[in-house]
Design a protein around this motif. Structure first.
Motif, mmCIF file in Angstrom:
data_model
loop_
_atom_site.group_PDB
_atom_site.id
_atom_site.type_symbol
_atom_site.label_atom_id
_atom_site.label_comp_id
_atom_site.label_asym_id
_atom_site.label_seq_id
_atom_site.Cartn_x
_atom_site.Cartn_y
_atom_site.Cartn_z
ATOM 1 N N TRP A 169 -0.407 -12.473 7.166
ATOM 2 C CA TRP A 169 -0.807 -12.285 5.771
ATOM 3 C C TRP A 169 -2.291 -11.985 5.669
ATOM 4 C CZ3 TRP A 169 1.788 -11.054 1.722
ATOM 5 C CH2 TRP A 169 3.114 -11.436 1.578
ATOM 6 N N ILE A 170 -3.086 -12.698 6.424
ATOM 7 C CA ILE A 170 -4.531 -12.464 6.400
ATOM 8 C C ILE A 170 -4.839 -11.049 6.891
ATOM 9 C CG2 ILE A 170 -6.732 -13.168 7.424
ATOM 10 C CD1 ILE A 170 -5.634 -16.067 7.343
ATOM 11 N N LEU A 171 -4.169 -10.611 7.941
ATOM 12 C CA LEU A 171 -4.354 -9.251 8.457
ATOM 13 C C LEU A 171 -3.964 -8.205 7.410
ATOM 14 C CD1 LEU A 171 -4.918 -7.295 10.852
ATOM 15 C CD2 LEU A 171 -2.493 -7.544 11.409
ATOM 16 N N LEU A 172 -2.814 -8.395 6.758
ATOM 17 C CA LEU A 172 -2.364 -7.432 5.749
ATOM 18 C C LEU A 172 -3.320 -7.373 4.561
ATOM 19 C CD1 LEU A 172 1.496 -7.982 5.699
ATOM 20 C CD2 LEU A 172 0.266 -5.952 6.430
ATOM 21 N N CYS A 173 -3.769 -8.528 4.096
ATOM 22 C CA CYS A 173 -4.711 -8.539 2.960
ATOM 23 C C CYS A 173 -6.036 -7.891 3.341
ATOM 24 C CB CYS A 173 -4.931 -9.970 2.477
ATOM 25 S SG CYS A 173 -3.522 -10.609 1.571
ATOM 26 N N THR A 174 -6.480 -8.093 4.565
ATOM 27 C CA THR A 174 -7.711 -7.472 5.030
ATOM 28 C C THR A 174 -7.565 -5.954 5.077
ATOM 29 O OG1 THR A 174 -8.207 -9.431 6.349
ATOM 30 C CG2 THR A 174 -9.399 -7.420 6.898
ATOM 31 N N LEU A 175 -6.446 -5.468 5.576
ATOM 32 C CA LEU A 175 -6.215 -4.026 5.637
ATOM 33 C C LEU A 175 -6.173 -3.409 4.236
ATOM 34 C CD1 LEU A 175 -3.551 -3.748 8.477
ATOM 35 C CD2 LEU A 175 -5.953 -3.075 8.573
ATOM 36 N N VAL A 176 -5.505 -4.089 3.304
ATOM 37 C CA VAL A 176 -5.443 -3.584 1.936
ATOM 38 C C VAL A 176 -6.833 -3.612 1.297
ATOM 39 C CG1 VAL A 176 -4.525 -4.071 -0.371
ATOM 40 C CG2 VAL A 176 -3.013 -4.120 1.618
ATOM 41 N N PHE A 177 -7.606 -4.648 1.572
ATOM 42 C CA PHE A 177 -8.966 -4.745 1.041
ATOM 43 C C PHE A 177 -9.831 -3.606 1.558
ATOM 44 C CE2 PHE A 177 -13.330 -6.439 1.204
ATOM 45 C CZ PHE A 177 -13.519 -6.681 -0.158
ATOM 46 N N TRP A 178 -9.621 -3.195 2.801
ATOM 47 C CA TRP A 178 -10.361 -2.076 3.375
ATOM 48 C C TRP A 178 -9.872 -0.735 2.848
ATOM 49 C CZ3 TRP A 178 -10.314 -3.920 9.127
ATOM 50 C CH2 TRP A 178 -11.322 -4.865 9.307
ATOM 51 N N GLY A 179 -8.791 -0.735 2.076
ATOM 52 C CA GLY A 179 -8.287 0.500 1.491
ATOM 53 C C GLY A 179 -7.166 1.134 2.262
ATOM 54 N N ILE A 180 -6.579 0.411 3.191
ATOM 55 C CA ILE A 180 -5.448 0.938 3.950
ATOM 56 C C ILE A 180 -4.168 0.414 3.288
ATOM 57 C CG2 ILE A 180 -4.304 1.016 6.192
ATOM 58 C CD1 ILE A 180 -7.081 0.413 7.418
ATOM 59 N N PRO A 181 -3.455 1.262 2.547
ATOM 60 C CA PRO A 181 -2.257 0.796 1.837
ATOM 61 C C PRO A 181 -1.103 0.593 2.814
ATOM 62 C CG PRO A 181 -2.546 3.132 1.504
ATOM 63 C CD PRO A 181 -3.724 2.667 2.321
ATOM 64 N N LEU A 182 -0.930 -0.610 3.225
ATOM 65 C CA LEU A 182 0.069 -0.919 4.248
ATOM 66 C C LEU A 182 0.893 -2.104 3.788
ATOM 67 C CD1 LEU A 182 0.975 -0.288 7.188
ATOM 68 C CD2 LEU A 182 -0.644 -2.010 7.927
ATOM 69 N N PHE A 183 2.191 -1.938 3.741
ATOM 70 C CA PHE A 183 3.056 -3.073 3.452
ATOM 71 C C PHE A 183 4.122 -3.142 4.526
ATOM 72 C CE2 PHE A 183 6.583 -5.348 1.487
ATOM 73 C CZ PHE A 183 5.921 -6.515 1.165
ATOM 74 N N LEU A 184 3.745 -3.675 5.640
ATOM 75 C CA LEU A 184 4.691 -3.970 6.703
ATOM 76 C C LEU A 184 5.020 -5.452 6.608
ATOM 77 C CD1 LEU A 184 3.111 -2.158 9.769
ATOM 78 C CD2 LEU A 184 5.163 -1.512 8.552
ATOM 79 N N PRO A 185 6.239 -5.805 6.833
ATOM 80 C CA PRO A 185 6.569 -7.231 6.778
ATOM 81 C C PRO A 185 6.142 -7.963 8.060
ATOM 82 C CG PRO A 185 8.535 -5.953 7.225
ATOM 83 C CD PRO A 185 7.419 -4.968 7.003
ATOM 84 N N LEU A 186 4.849 -7.879 8.376
ATOM 85 C CA LEU A 186 4.344 -8.567 9.569
ATOM 86 C C LEU A 186 4.524 -10.066 9.460
ATOM 87 C CD1 LEU A 186 1.008 -6.675 10.322
ATOM 88 C CD2 LEU A 186 3.199 -6.445 11.483
ATOM 89 N N ASN A 187 4.491 -10.576 8.233
ATOM 90 C CA ASN A 187 4.679 -12.002 8.036
ATOM 91 C C ASN A 187 6.089 -12.448 8.446
ATOM 92 O OD1 ASN A 187 5.621 -10.527 5.719
ATOM 93 N ND2 ASN A 187 5.878 -12.496 4.697
ATOM 94 N N ILE A 188 7.002 -11.498 8.534
ATOM 95 C CA ILE A 188 8.360 -11.799 8.997
ATOM 96 C C ILE A 188 8.519 -11.399 10.464
ATOM 97 C CG2 ILE A 188 10.810 -11.261 8.666
ATOM 98 C CD1 ILE A 188 10.136 -10.837 5.690
#
Length: 155
Positions: free
Chosen positions: A24-43
């Protein structure tokens, strides 16, 4: 030898929980940097740990299912919020177009949605941080813990 085996089992059980938080922290960081990514890495990350270690360690099997159920539930809740947000945006844009509304009305709705989304993401991260850390600590100590408000997809 037996103590080392138990220690490894508890560490893998703890990692089932903490890997989801890291994702989740990785995904939020990527989105904050402007990389629109929604992979279910948390799963995916806890699922990988669970699949690799569930046969060898029954405690990892139990904790992995619990972690995955919680992450699947959170992802489901997020998808619901996304759908509701999209409906609100489409409705407000439709009303503005059909009534010759000003751009300010649409801007106000979009600004409100952004504010709600930022609040939602912040609350989600705080909830994740607290619950996942608590569950990881319980798993490491060998104590049972069930996440609240979780759909039991895996049994």
């Amino acid at each position: 030898m037996r103590e080392t085996h138990l220690q490894q089992m508890r560490i893998w059980a703890m990692l089932c929980h903490l890997s989801a938080l890291l994702a989740w922290i990785l995904l939020c960081t990527l989105v904050f940097w402007g990389i629109p990514l929604f992979l279910p890495l948390n799963i995916l990350i806890p699922f990988t740990i669970w699949q690799l270690r569930k046969v060898k360690y029954p405690w990892v099997d139990f904790q992995g299912k619990e972690s995955l159920n919680f992450q699947i539930t959170l992802t489901f809740y997020i998808v619901i919020v996304i759908v509701i947000s999209l409906l609100l945006v489409l409705t407000s844009c439709g009303i503005a177009v059909t009534t010759n509304g000003e751009v300010n009305q649409v801007t106000t709705v979009l600004d409100t949605l952004v504010l709600i989304w930022i609040s939602f993401i912040f609350a989600l991260l705080l909830l994740q941080l607290f619950l996942v850390t608590f569950a990881a600590t319980k798993a490491y100590n060998g104590q049972h813990y069930r996440y609240p408000f979780t759909m039991r997809v895996l049994r």
